[in-house]
Write a protein that holds these residues in place. Sequence first.
Motif, PDB file in Angstrom:
ATOM      1  N   GLU A 183      -4.037  36.893  20.173  1.00  0.00           N
ATOM      2  CA  GLU A 183      -4.479  35.933  19.146  1.00  0.00           C
ATOM      3  C   GLU A 183      -3.446  35.803  18.038  1.00  0.00           C
ATOM      4  N   ASN A 184      -2.836  36.912  17.652  1.00  0.00           N
ATOM      5  CA  ASN A 184      -1.798  36.853  16.620  1.00  0.00           C
ATOM      6  C   ASN A 184      -0.607  36.024  17.082  1.00  0.00           C
ATOM      7  N   LEU A 185      -0.168  36.255  18.304  1.00  0.00           N
ATOM      8  CA  LEU A 185       0.968  35.493  18.820  1.00  0.00           C
ATOM      9  C   LEU A 185       0.616  34.008  18.920  1.00  0.00           C
ATOM     10  N   THR A 186      -0.620  33.718  19.329  1.00  0.00           N
ATOM     11  CA  THR A 186      -1.072  32.326  19.416  1.00  0.00           C
ATOM     12  C   THR A 186      -1.010  31.661  18.045  1.00  0.00           C
ATOM     13  N   TYR A 187      -1.500  32.355  17.033  1.00  0.00           N
ATOM     14  CA  TYR A 187      -1.468  31.792  15.684  1.00  0.00           C
ATOM     15  C   TYR A 187      -0.031  31.551  15.232  1.00  0.00           C
ATOM     16  N   LEU A 188       0.841  32.518  15.467  1.00  0.00           N
ATOM     17  CA  LEU A 188       2.225  32.370  15.018  1.00  0.00           C
ATOM     18  C   LEU A 188       2.929  31.227  15.744  1.00  0.00           C
ATOM     19  N   MET A 189       2.695  31.109  17.043  1.00  0.00           N
ATOM     20  CA  MET A 189       3.414  30.100  17.808  1.00  0.00           C
ATOM     21  C   MET A 189       2.825  28.703  17.622  1.00  0.00           C
ATOM     22  N   GLN A 190       1.496  28.620  17.403  1.00  0.00           N
ATOM     23  CA  GLN A 190       0.858  27.305  17.333  1.00  0.00           C
ATOM     24  C   GLN A 190       0.768  26.758  15.913  1.00  0.00           C
ATOM     25  N   THR A 191       0.740  27.622  14.943  1.00  0.00           N
ATOM     26  CA  THR A 191       0.532  27.180  13.559  1.00  0.00           C
ATOM     27  C   THR A 191       1.738  27.470  12.676  1.00  0.00           C
ATOM     28  N   ALA A 192       2.157  28.719  12.669  1.00  0.00           N
ATOM     29  CA  ALA A 192       3.166  29.126  11.690  1.00  0.00           C
ATOM     30  C   ALA A 192       4.534  28.522  11.990  1.00  0.00           C
ATOM     31  N   PHE A 193       5.040  28.754  13.181  1.00  0.00           N
ATOM     32  CA  PHE A 193       6.405  28.329  13.447  1.00  0.00           C
ATOM     33  C   PHE A 193       6.589  26.816  13.517  1.00  0.00           C
ATOM     34  N   PRO A 194       5.649  26.052  14.066  1.00  0.00           N
ATOM     35  CA  PRO A 194       5.805  24.593  13.957  1.00  0.00           C
ATOM     36  C   PRO A 194       5.850  24.108  12.512  1.00  0.00           C
ATOM     37  N   SER A 195       5.119  24.792  11.617  1.00  0.00           N
ATOM     38  CA  SER A 195       5.149  24.396  10.201  1.00  0.00           C
ATOM     39  C   SER A 195       6.534  24.571   9.617  1.00  0.00           C
ATOM     40  N   VAL A 196       7.291  25.537  10.130  1.00  0.00           N
ATOM     41  CA  VAL A 196       8.659  25.741   9.638  1.00  0.00           C
ATOM     42  C   VAL A 196       9.493  24.488   9.903  1.00  0.00           C
ATOM     43  N   ILE A 197       9.321  23.922  11.089  1.00  0.00           N
ATOM     44  CA  ILE A 197      10.095  22.735  11.454  1.00  0.00           C
ATOM     45  C   ILE A 197       9.651  21.536  10.619  1.00  0.00           C
ATOM     46  N   TYR A 198       8.320  21.360  10.484  1.00  0.00           N
ATOM     47  CA  TYR A 198       7.832  20.216   9.708  1.00  0.00           C
ATOM     48  C   TYR A 198       8.288  20.317   8.255  1.00  0.00           C
ATOM     49  N   THR A 199       8.259  21.519   7.714  1.00  0.00           N
ATOM     50  CA  THR A 199       8.655  21.708   6.308  1.00  0.00           C
ATOM     51  C   THR A 199      10.139  21.421   6.129  1.00  0.00           C
ATOM     52  N   ALA A 200      10.961  21.864   7.088  1.00  0.00           N
ATOM     53  CA  ALA A 200      12.406  21.635   6.978  1.00  0.00           C
ATOM     54  C   ALA A 200      12.725  20.139   7.041  1.00  0.00           C
ATOM     55  N   ILE A 201      11.962  19.396   7.844  1.00  0.00           N
ATOM     56  CA  ILE A 201      12.203  17.950   7.947  1.00  0.00           C
ATOM     57  C   ILE A 201      11.983  17.277   6.595  1.00  0.00           C
ATOM     58  N   PHE A 202      10.909  17.667   5.920  1.00  0.00           N
ATOM     59  CA  PHE A 202      10.603  17.042   4.632  1.00  0.00           C
ATOM     60  C   PHE A 202      11.518  17.541   3.519  1.00  0.00           C
ATOM     61  N   ALA A 203      12.227  18.610   3.749  1.00  0.00           N
ATOM     62  CA  ALA A 203      13.161  19.100   2.737  1.00  0.00           C
ATOM     63  C   ALA A 203      14.307  18.127   2.531  1.00  0.00           C
ATOM     64  N   VAL A 204      14.638  17.351   3.558  1.00  0.00           N
ATOM     65  CA  VAL A 204      15.789  16.431   3.455  1.00  0.00           C
ATOM     66  C   VAL A 204      15.549  15.361   2.390  1.00  0.00           C
ATOM     67  N   PRO A 205      14.456  14.556   2.488  1.00  0.00           N
ATOM     68  CA  PRO A 205      14.266  13.553   1.419  1.00  0.00           C
ATOM     69  C   PRO A 205      14.003  14.162   0.063  1.00  0.00           C
ATOM     70  N   PHE A 206      13.297  15.303   0.039  1.00  0.00           N
ATOM     71  CA  PHE A 206      13.029  15.948  -1.248  1.00  0.00           C
ATOM     72  C   PHE A 206      14.325  16.401  -1.909  1.00  0.00           C
ATOM     73  N   TYR A 207      15.273  16.904  -1.105  1.00  0.00           N
ATOM     74  CA  TYR A 207      16.544  17.370  -1.669  1.00  0.00           C
ATOM     75  C   TYR A 207      17.312  16.212  -2.297  1.00  0.00           C
ATOM     76  N   TYR A 208      17.429  15.104  -1.559  1.00  0.00           N
ATOM     77  CA  TYR A 208      18.163  13.963  -2.091  1.00  0.00           C
ATOM     78  C   TYR A 208      17.486  13.369  -3.315  1.00  0.00           C
ATOM     79  N   LEU A 209      16.156  13.345  -3.294  1.00  0.00           N
ATOM     80  CA  LEU A 209      15.417  12.838  -4.455  1.00  0.00           C
ATOM     81  C   LEU A 209      15.663  13.725  -5.672  1.00  0.00           C
TER      82      LEU A 209
END
Lengths: 286, 131
Positions: B95-121
């Motif tokens: 269950e822990n691995l499921t949570y990390l792989m399905q929730t936590a790590f995808p959020s890392v990618i989504y957050t990094a994507i939004f960092a680009v416009p926020f940085y330039y702004l």
Amino acid sequence: MRFFLRSRQFKIILSIFCAVVLLTVTAVIIGKRMSPQTDIAAAIAAPFRNLFTNVSNVVTDFFDSYNNGSKLSLENAELKSEIDALRQKVADYEEITEQNSFYKDYLGIKESHPDFVFTDATLISRDQDDPYGSFTINKGSASGISKYDPVITDAGIVGYITEVGLISCKVTTILSPDITLGALDNRTHDSGIVTGALSFANKNLCQFANLSRSCNVAVGDYVITSGEGIFPEGLLIGSVYNIGIDENNNSIYAEIKPFAEISELRSVMVITSFEGQGGISVEGGK
Amino acid sequence: MLPLALLVTVCMFCSEVTAAISGLIVGIFMDTAAATPQGFNAVTLMVLGLMASLIVRHLFNNNLLSSLALCSLCTVAYYLLRWIVCLAFSASLTENLTYLMQTAFPSVIYTAIFAVPFYYLERALYNKFYK
């Protein structure tokens, strides 16, 4: 970096950090409620959250009507076959009047529980990172809500209040392992406990555990609260979805599909008062 | 974790005290809706904001690549802390691995994507109002 650690700025940051931690711990341990800074932030953000929630609901409804046509047709067909199966069940029982009364008891919550005092509430935010579907509602202690108050919908139990603020509260759902409630199979009266687990929460199910090996629980049975703990007696929890054997202790457990659609909730009712309230709070499933 | 992406990019352009206070304020607002223990987000984001500001001042250059790296690191740190505090000891290994792989790590990618416009702004605002 070493210079920074000795600087006045770092001491200011450290003192703010210690003040926040002290304030939070004091509020949680002594006051058993939200910390003051969180309460103030919730009050400031409340009108914006209501606005964004309403906008979000409008947009969701707009796209749902176009995207869910086939899904709704399939659900409609499944419900029709389920209705046919229920009608067949009713016709098979010896006393039809007793069966109608059985269904009426669950549909008329207020009629069967005149001692319940309800407060309506609306969801204003949901923690997307929480696998158990916890959410925040727009009522708090100002509306008479207190910690451990049960939260229900007309379909069944949702969870209970875990943190109370002045105008908002956090609700932990029955999918969470933090909740443990006494439950009964309404047909066989087999007793057990309903709790959550991460593996079940991913499928929007909860666990009906500690059933005896001689129990007669069957798929489709309704599970209701037994009155032990913080939930009043006789409230619907869900229906038995699957039955299995716990590998750790060889006991039987059932997977329960809650009647309340926890991921699609918009409005709930909080039972702020009922007869027998104030019993032992049952927490910590595992 | 849009608030975290915005916080990290803001903290890259401000002082340590401002970064810490910004993290504290964002964390307090997140605490009103999150299912984490009281004060968890306030304390965590305060520390992450401070660390982001210190790292940019003493270790990294202030550029897009640094913002992506910082956002990813901060998101990983946030979810690891959240996992340890809220889930790690109440669920099985699967269950822990499921949570990390399905929730936590995808959020890392989504957050990094939004960092680009926020940085330039944030860089545009910084150049306009502070330079």
